[in-house]
Design an enzyme around this catalytic site. Structure first.
Site, PDB file in Angstrom:
ATOM      1  N   ASN A   9       0.859  -1.192   0.000  1.00 37.36           N
ATOM      2  CA  ASN A   9       0.000   0.000   0.000  1.00 37.36           C
ATOM      3  C   ASN A   9       0.897   1.245   0.000  1.00 37.36           C
ATOM      4  O   ASN A   9       1.617   1.489   0.968  1.00 37.36           O
ATOM      5  CB  ASN A   9      -0.882  -0.052   1.259  1.00 37.36           C
ATOM      6  CG  ASN A   9      -1.849   1.106   1.334  1.00 37.36           C
ATOM      7  OD1 ASN A   9      -1.832   2.012   0.493  1.00 37.36           O
ATOM      8  ND2 ASN A   9      -2.694   1.100   2.354  1.00 37.36           N
ATOM      9  N   LYS A  11      -0.004   4.297   0.138  1.00 43.97           N
ATOM     10  CA  LYS A  11      -0.579   5.366   0.982  1.00 43.97           C
ATOM     11  C   LYS A  11      -0.295   6.730   0.373  1.00 43.97           C
ATOM     12  O   LYS A  11      -0.381   6.900  -0.845  1.00 43.97           O
ATOM     13  CB  LYS A  11      -0.076   5.242   2.422  1.00 43.97           C
ATOM     14  CG  LYS A  11      -0.435   3.883   3.048  1.00 43.97           C
ATOM     15  CD  LYS A  11      -0.320   3.857   4.547  1.00 43.97           C
ATOM     16  CE  LYS A  11      -0.771   2.498   5.064  1.00 43.97           C
ATOM     17  NZ  LYS A  11      -0.836   2.413   6.510  1.00 43.97           N
ATOM     18  N   HIS A  93      -9.993   0.423   4.186  1.00 41.82           N
ATOM     19  CA  HIS A  93      -8.752   0.539   4.967  1.00 41.82           C
ATOM     20  C   HIS A  93      -9.042   1.367   6.224  1.00 41.82           C
ATOM     21  O   HIS A  93      -9.878   2.268   6.188  1.00 41.82           O
ATOM     22  CB  HIS A  93      -7.656   1.201   4.118  1.00 41.82           C
ATOM     23  CG  HIS A  93      -6.312   1.081   4.750  1.00 41.82           C
ATOM     24  ND1 HIS A  93      -5.889   1.911   5.764  1.00 41.82           N
ATOM     25  CD2 HIS A  93      -5.300   0.196   4.552  1.00 41.82           C
ATOM     26  CE1 HIS A  93      -4.677   1.550   6.153  1.00 41.82           C
ATOM     27  NE2 HIS A  93      -4.296   0.506   5.431  1.00 41.82           N
ATOM     28  N   GLU A 141      -5.891  -5.846   9.911  1.00 38.69           N
ATOM     29  CA  GLU A 141      -4.826  -4.944  10.374  1.00 38.69           C
ATOM     30  C   GLU A 141      -5.274  -4.222  11.643  1.00 38.69           C
ATOM     31  O   GLU A 141      -6.106  -3.315  11.554  1.00 38.69           O
ATOM     32  CB  GLU A 141      -4.549  -3.845   9.332  1.00 38.69           C
ATOM     33  CG  GLU A 141      -4.173  -4.308   7.963  1.00 38.69           C
ATOM     34  CD  GLU A 141      -3.623  -3.157   7.116  1.00 38.69           C
ATOM     35  OE1 GLU A 141      -2.663  -3.397   6.388  1.00 38.69           O
ATOM     36  OE2 GLU A 141      -4.134  -2.017   7.197  1.00 38.69           O
ATOM     37  N   ILE A 146      -0.556  -0.184  13.021  1.00 43.64           N
ATOM     38  CA  ILE A 146      -0.220   0.350  11.686  1.00 43.64           C
ATOM     39  C   ILE A 146       0.846   1.443  11.806  1.00 43.64           C
ATOM     40  O   ILE A 146       0.721   2.360  12.618  1.00 43.64           O
ATOM     41  CB  ILE A 146      -1.481   0.902  10.981  1.00 43.64           C
ATOM     42  CG1 ILE A 146      -2.449  -0.242  10.635  1.00 43.64           C
ATOM     43  CG2 ILE A 146      -1.113   1.694   9.731  1.00 43.64           C
ATOM     44  CD1 ILE A 146      -3.766   0.205   9.993  1.00 43.64           C
ATOM     45  N   GLY A 181       2.770  -3.152  10.722  1.00 41.45           N
ATOM     46  CA  GLY A 181       4.090  -3.325  11.310  1.00 41.45           C
ATOM     47  C   GLY A 181       4.971  -4.388  10.686  1.00 41.45           C
ATOM     48  O   GLY A 181       6.053  -4.694  11.186  1.00 41.45           O
ATOM     49  N   ALA A 202       3.238  -1.415   4.260  1.00 44.23           N
ATOM     50  CA  ALA A 202       3.528  -0.089   3.716  1.00 44.23           C
ATOM     51  C   ALA A 202       4.883   0.426   4.186  1.00 44.23           C
ATOM     52  O   ALA A 202       5.903   0.234   3.515  1.00 44.23           O
ATOM     53  CB  ALA A 202       2.405   0.883   4.090  1.00 44.23           C
ATOM     54  N   SER A 203       4.910   1.071   5.362  1.00 44.14           N
ATOM     55  CA  SER A 203       6.072   1.879   5.747  1.00 44.14           C
ATOM     56  C   SER A 203       7.398   1.127   5.786  1.00 44.14           C
ATOM     57  O   SER A 203       8.438   1.699   5.425  1.00 44.14           O
ATOM     58  CB  SER A 203       5.815   2.558   7.102  1.00 44.14           C
ATOM     59  OG  SER A 203       5.418   1.612   8.067  1.00 44.14           O
TER      60      SER A 203
END
Ligand code: G3P
Length: 222
Positions: A9, A11, A93, A141, A146, A181, A202-203
């Site tokens: 994702n 984002k 989401h 999630e 997150i 995470g 994502a991150s």
């Protein structure tokens, strides 16, 4: 989609917007080719067309609205995404929640167009509700994890296992992913051990110094 699957994702990080969205999609494509694992991009709407033109990876939208063609300024119209080559969409989401009725409407549209649907959920109960709509994927999630770097597969294994068993009891064809995470090979291997058929993340990848290396590490233990 062939599982296990990695769904990234994008984002609204600067590191995954505009030209950098394309760079990240290229990293997904080459990591997917090297590892043999299906890697899917979920860019912002405006970056979808270019990524579809310049790569061959599956591309999902981050969100589609339950609106029909006509006067809905600012909305994400399903038909427009289809016309621009999208392969499917995330829905609900935690950063873009929807009503159950609207999720059901868009899931139905994806089925009619043979596109992929991935309904995100925040706990076991919403995973069960999502499963009754028979999307392709339910991605659980816990919102509090997150973006923290604390992997759901280690911090909250119960929500993953519980979602898998309850979703499968409702509809065995719905595939279950987990996210929040997740960033390392160990995190993904733990998710698969809990019964998940892939990860939504994502991150950990977007912020990595070298996203392609991070993706290869992610799938190195499965
Ligand atoms: O959709 C994926 C997401 O919400 C998880 O984010 O940054 O914890 O991998 P992150």
């Amino acid at each position: 989609l062939k599982t296990p699957v990695v769904i990234l994702n994008f984002k609204t990080y600067l590191e995954s917007s505009g030209q950098k969205a394309l760079d990240l999609a290229n990293a997904l494509e080459s990591a997917g080719e090297e590892s043999g694992i299906t890697m899917v991009a979920v860019p912002q709407a405006i970056d979808i067309y270019r990524i579809k033109e310049e790569t061959s990876i599956p591309v999902l939208a981050q969100h589609i609205d339950a609106v029909s063609p006509g006067g809905h300024t600012g909305s994400n119209l399903f038909e427009s995404f289809v016309a621009n080559g999208v392969d499917g969409t995330l829905l609900n989401h935690s950063e873009c929640r929807m009503t159950l009725a609207d999720i059901a409407e868009v899931v139905q549209k994806t089925k009619g167009a043979d596109l992929i649907s991935c309904v995100c959920t925040n706990n076991i109960e919403t995973s069960m509700a999502a499963a009754t709509l028979a999307p392709d994927f339910v991605a659980v999630e816990p919102p509090e994890l997150i973006g923290t770097g604390i992997p759901v597969s280690k911090a909250d294994p119960e929500v993953v296992e519980g979602s898998v068993s309850k979703v499968k009891a409702i509809n065995k064809d719905v595939q279950v992913l987990c996210g929040a995470g997740i960033s390392t090979g160990e995190d993904m291997a733990a998710a698969i051990d809990l019964g998940a058929e892939g990860v939504l993340l994502a991150s950990g990848i977007i912020k990595a110094e070298n996203p392609k290396d991070a993706l290869l590490d992610l799938v190195s233990k499965i």
